[in-house]
Design an enzyme around this catalytic site. Sequence first.
Site, PDB file in Angstrom:
ATOM      1  N   GLN A   1      49.163  40.291  36.952  1.00 55.30           N
ATOM      2  CA  GLN A   1      48.986  40.803  38.311  1.00 55.30           C
ATOM      3  C   GLN A   1      50.209  40.535  39.182  1.00 55.30           C
ATOM      4  OE1 GLN A   1      45.169  40.614  40.507  1.00 55.30           O
ATOM      5  NE2 GLN A   1      46.236  39.243  41.923  1.00 55.30           N
TER       6      GLN A   1
ATOM      7  N   GLU B   1      46.169  32.600  42.722  1.00 57.76           N
ATOM      8  CA  GLU B   1      44.928  33.305  43.051  1.00 57.76           C
ATOM      9  C   GLU B   1      44.786  33.515  44.559  1.00 57.76           C
ATOM     10  OE1 GLU B   1      43.610  34.760  40.654  1.00 57.76           O
ATOM     11  OE2 GLU B   1      44.866  33.606  39.301  1.00 57.76           O
TER      12      GLU B   1
END
Length: 676
Positions: A147, A433
């Site tokens: 990501q 995150e």
Amino acid sequence: MASTKIHDVNEQTAIDMNNARAGSTVQVESVRDFLYDGKQNWETRSRILSILENDPVFNKKQRDFMSRTERYERGMALTNRIYELQLQHGWDDVTVKTAIALLDEQLPIGLHNVAFQPVFMLQGGPTLVKKYGKLIATRGILGCYLQTELGHGTNVSRLETTATFIPETQEFEIHSPTVTSSKWWIGALGKTATHGVVQAKLILPNGKDMGPHLFFVQLRSMDDHRVLPGIKIGDIGPKANAGFSPTDNGFARFDHVRIPKENMLSGFAQVTDDGKYIQPPHAKLSYGGMLYIRANMVTGGGWLIAKAATVSIRYATVRRQGERGPDGLERQIITYPSVYYRLLPILSRAYMFIQLGRTLTDAFNTMASRLSKGDTSLLAEMHATTSGLKVYVSTNGVQDLETARRSMGGHGYSAFSGLGRLYADYLPSVTYEGDNFVLDQQVVRAALKSLRNLVSSKPPNVALLSPSSNYLRLLVTPPSLPRSGYDWSDPSTAILLLELRAAFIVQEHAKNASEPDASANQRTSKAVTEAFVAVQVGEMIKKLENLNGRERVVLTKLFLLYLLTTVEGALTDLLSFGIIRSTSIADPTRPVRLAVQEVCKDLLPEVIGLTDAFGFNDWDLDSALGVYDGRVYEALWERAQAEPLNKTEVTAAYEASIKPILKRGQEMASSSKAKL
């Protein structure tokens, strides 16, 4: 003349530890079963631990002396051995997960298990799951989750990697158009993963950008592990403080790499054969992987804080320094207010986060179950809750690890204390995150939306409030506050005040939304999260009714300590909004601080029992200062003997550097004398 007996400081450490252990009134086994959610879970952990600590592959004695490459290779050896043991002992997946968690290593397989596999299984289409699901579950392929990019991380919507659909060949073309679109920080990518889930902007044949979506991409050959054509992959290098050494965080660039159409994770959003886009039921469904990781971070953070509490409290119990106590010896440093005021709140947060993490994991599983049936009703609430708690546990965890290390004085800086390693590995949690300061904005948005929904209903309907925004009910029906002070021995007092503070600060933020101050988001997010956690702590205290009388009393005080220290940290807001107010010239906050001190004193005799209840043995902690028997000086001495520099009496640097320095200095000194 009578000889004076010399006091043996080393022997005293074992005596002090034995006395502290004997002085605790809680039944360690009872509290331990509470922490592990049942005796069976504890017994399972113990069986696995016995196998691991007696297996030479898992020996930790040389770990602190290894290079980065050696740490990675050791990490893969540990991983391989775990799965060999799975076959040997017939472990199920839950047992394997427990075994990996016991390793206190940041292993690449963790990214496969926590980030890659859950996302694939949750969002992959039926065809893709049928083809690769079993291979992923058995680690016939190893995965990672691509990501973050060199130029963007938390701001997922701005990722640059593209996935362009080609109708003629029924393929997607994965491409990195710029240097900054290079995937970066991807755990297990550098050397380990064979496949990955890639987050990329979906580009339709008409050129329309549909935003980030997920794609399953093979990265390396299954024959010889070489990187496939069109992809450039490598490791990004060492991390700060030598943290995450066993993990190969990597980079990747894609040069027009083609993948089959079926490799789009199409469990929700889809593209038809002719290039038309089918909208997912919820815009945030692709964030499911991050929510899963955030949910698990709370439990993991709790057990990590528990290790810091155990090591520092054990050391503070046997370390004597400074003033003489009633026994004529230097005082145990745990008895100094400046020490116990730092360490006991850490212990309380460990207990709180362990219990909270269990609740959050159950909530995530419920949400995931509903998502699989197309029900997205819980997604927004889970997003807001996990955002706030991820910020809260990581911020507290980093602070608690460092506070615990500092409390141990000079020896705490030694790698052999064990806490420096834990700190280095946990430090990036505040940015992965989702950067904490950015995630605060997610919490605030959810809070303001809940407030708008509440006030727009006529009359205001508190039934519209979710569990995480239930504190806003206090704006509709304000409680009557006592004029003569609060009962700080009652947990409900702190819970109410923390909820009231959250309600007022959200209301104030809404009033000033057009021109907020610089720290408004952070203060609001913290207040909202602490209100939610306080309510959960209240529920934890109710569940203590299943424990015996003494354990119930002690754990209630431990949770009360969490609540009181949280109130103490919120005093600026509580005073600003008049929730706590002065009725005389006396300091209105003093009763809170006195209550904290009183609870700390009540808990002091119990802290060794409470830390023993975590169930850590010396292999678990790998700390010379946290050894179970208290003989910290012997442990520290023995570890120093293993230092590679001590293998030779005269270092190789003597001939190369030390000798020339000495000789030069001696010649210069001799020359100066001659001139004089």
